[in-house]
Design a protein around this motif. Structure first.
Motif, PDB file in Angstrom:
ATOM      1  N   GLU A  22       0.836  -1.199   0.000  1.00  0.00           N
ATOM      2  CA  GLU A  22       0.000   0.000   0.000  1.00  0.00           C
ATOM      3  C   GLU A  22       0.875   1.255   0.000  1.00  0.00           C
ATOM      4  O   GLU A  22       1.886   1.327   0.685  1.00  0.00           O
ATOM      5  CB  GLU A  22      -0.881  -0.007   1.253  1.00  0.00           C
ATOM      6  N   GLN A  63       4.314   3.215  -5.445  1.00  0.00           N
ATOM      7  CA  GLN A  63       4.075   3.499  -6.854  1.00  0.00           C
ATOM      8  C   GLN A  63       4.009   2.172  -7.618  1.00  0.00           C
ATOM      9  O   GLN A  63       4.593   1.174  -7.198  1.00  0.00           O
ATOM     10  CB  GLN A  63       5.214   4.363  -7.420  1.00  0.00           C
ATOM     11  N   GLU A  64       3.321   2.188  -8.755  1.00  0.00           N
ATOM     12  CA  GLU A  64       3.153   0.984  -9.589  1.00  0.00           C
ATOM     13  C   GLU A  64       4.504   0.356  -9.947  1.00  0.00           C
ATOM     14  O   GLU A  64       4.676  -0.860  -9.872  1.00  0.00           O
ATOM     15  CB  GLU A  64       2.356   1.333 -10.852  1.00  0.00           C
ATOM     16  N   GLU A  65       5.455   1.183 -10.335  1.00  0.00           N
ATOM     17  CA  GLU A  65       6.779   0.684 -10.736  1.00  0.00           C
ATOM     18  C   GLU A  65       7.463  -0.044  -9.569  1.00  0.00           C
ATOM     19  O   GLU A  65       8.064  -1.107  -9.751  1.00  0.00           O
ATOM     20  CB  GLU A  65       7.652   1.845 -11.226  1.00  0.00           C
ATOM     21  N   ARG A  85       5.938  -1.497  -7.009  1.00  0.00           N
ATOM     22  CA  ARG A  85       5.219  -2.760  -6.771  1.00  0.00           C
ATOM     23  C   ARG A  85       5.659  -3.829  -7.762  1.00  0.00           C
ATOM     24  O   ARG A  85       5.823  -4.989  -7.408  1.00  0.00           O
ATOM     25  CB  ARG A  85       3.701  -2.544  -6.860  1.00  0.00           C
ATOM     26  N   GLU A  86       5.865  -3.432  -9.032  1.00  0.00           N
ATOM     27  CA  GLU A  86       6.327  -4.381 -10.046  1.00  0.00           C
ATOM     28  C   GLU A  86       7.730  -4.892  -9.728  1.00  0.00           C
ATOM     29  O   GLU A  86       8.022  -6.079  -9.895  1.00  0.00           O
ATOM     30  CB  GLU A  86       6.278  -3.753 -11.442  1.00  0.00           C
ATOM     31  N   LYS A 103       7.456  -7.326  -6.926  1.00  0.00           N
ATOM     32  CA  LYS A 103       6.910  -8.598  -7.407  1.00  0.00           C
ATOM     33  C   LYS A 103       7.992  -9.415  -8.108  1.00  0.00           C
ATOM     34  O   LYS A 103       8.111 -10.624  -7.868  1.00  0.00           O
ATOM     35  CB  LYS A 103       5.735  -8.363  -8.361  1.00  0.00           C
ATOM     36  N   TYR A 150      -0.483 -11.444  -6.009  1.00  0.00           N
ATOM     37  CA  TYR A 150      -0.778 -10.053  -5.649  1.00  0.00           C
ATOM     38  C   TYR A 150      -2.290  -9.859  -5.651  1.00  0.00           C
ATOM     39  O   TYR A 150      -2.973 -10.242  -6.604  1.00  0.00           O
ATOM     40  CB  TYR A 150      -0.131  -9.087  -6.646  1.00  0.00           C
ATOM     41  N   PRO A 199      -4.804  -6.924  -5.665  1.00  0.00           N
ATOM     42  CA  PRO A 199      -4.895  -5.470  -5.823  1.00  0.00           C
ATOM     43  C   PRO A 199      -5.881  -4.806  -4.864  1.00  0.00           C
ATOM     44  O   PRO A 199      -5.649  -3.677  -4.426  1.00  0.00           O
ATOM     45  CB  PRO A 199      -5.339  -5.266  -7.268  1.00  0.00           C
ATOM     46  N   MET A 218      -3.885  -4.474  -1.954  1.00  0.00           N
ATOM     47  CA  MET A 218      -2.558  -3.938  -2.255  1.00  0.00           C
ATOM     48  C   MET A 218      -1.498  -4.699  -1.449  1.00  0.00           C
ATOM     49  O   MET A 218      -0.663  -4.114  -0.760  1.00  0.00           O
ATOM     50  CB  MET A 218      -2.481  -2.441  -2.006  1.00  0.00           C
ATOM     51  N   TYR A 240       0.950  -8.552  -1.346  1.00  0.00           N
ATOM     52  CA  TYR A 240       1.447  -9.805  -1.898  1.00  0.00           C
ATOM     53  C   TYR A 240       1.296 -10.873  -0.822  1.00  0.00           C
ATOM     54  O   TYR A 240       1.574 -10.632   0.350  1.00  0.00           O
ATOM     55  CB  TYR A 240       2.922  -9.693  -2.275  1.00  0.00           C
TER      56      TYR A 240
END
Length: 188
Positions: free
Chosen positions: A113, A116-118, A120-121, A124, A138, A140, A143, A145
């Motif tokens: 939580e 940023q998206e980047e 989180r990627e 992962k 994951y 969403p 938010m 894993y």
């Protein structure tokens, strides 16, 4: 005469198996306590239950820092949801110490939580590389894993009563060469 021999042999084997099984149960109970301390973020007690020879590779202060960064990180909260010990191996005497390999699994939740998206990627990718693609999911809506990790540890004792542990991580294999005997490392 043969019957007495076989009865004696059977009784002796039964006693040896029973003693081995009792020691394995003691390891299971002790390791469960160790994992519970980790789950409860009792970092000082966790570090006290790590095999002292491990601190020739990483100091106690460094270990505490790593554990605190992992389990008490406000940016990405890592939580052990549950754990299960699946197998405690036979106890082996090597160079005056007793060793047993413990197989266990953990279910871990990593909160992503506020990232940023980047980021989180990237997290992962790192988790999938470490635990495998089928072990990381994951969600969403949360938010977060969730990781299902199958792992190993080595239990070590001088007296088969007081056990210390080394958690076996792939990325630590090189350092473990300095800590554990080759005979044990070859079984991991």
């Amino acid at each position: 005469m043969k019957t007495k021999f076989f009865v004696s042999l059977f009784l002796m084997m039964s006693l040896l198996f029973s003693a081995q099984n009792n020691h394995q149960q003691a390891i299971s109970k002790s390791f469960s306590s160790f994992l519970s301390q980790l789950k409860n973020r009792d970092i000082d007690h966790v570090v006290e239950n790590i095999y002292p020879k491990f601190f020739t590779v990483l100091s106690k202060d460094q270990m505490k820092m790593i554990l605190n960064m992992t389990y008490n990180n406000p940016i990405m909260k890592v939580e052990i949801i549950n754990y299960k010990i699946s197998h405690v191996g036979n106890i082996e005497l090597v160079d005056g110490e007793y060793f047993s390999i413990v197989n266990y699994s953990t279910r871990i939740r990593c909160n992503a939580e506020g990232m940023q998206e980047e980021m989180r990627e990237n997290i992962k990718k790192m988790l999938v590389q470490k635990y495998g693609s089928g072990s990381v999911v994951y969600y969403p809506n949360e938010m977060a894993y969730y990781i299902n990790a199958k792992t190993k540890a080595v239990a070590i004792s001088k007296d088969r009563k007081n056990w210390k542990y080394v958690l076996v991580e792939k990325e630590m294999k090189q350092q473990l060469n300095k800590v554990l005997p080759k005979k044990i490392l070859d079984k991991i």
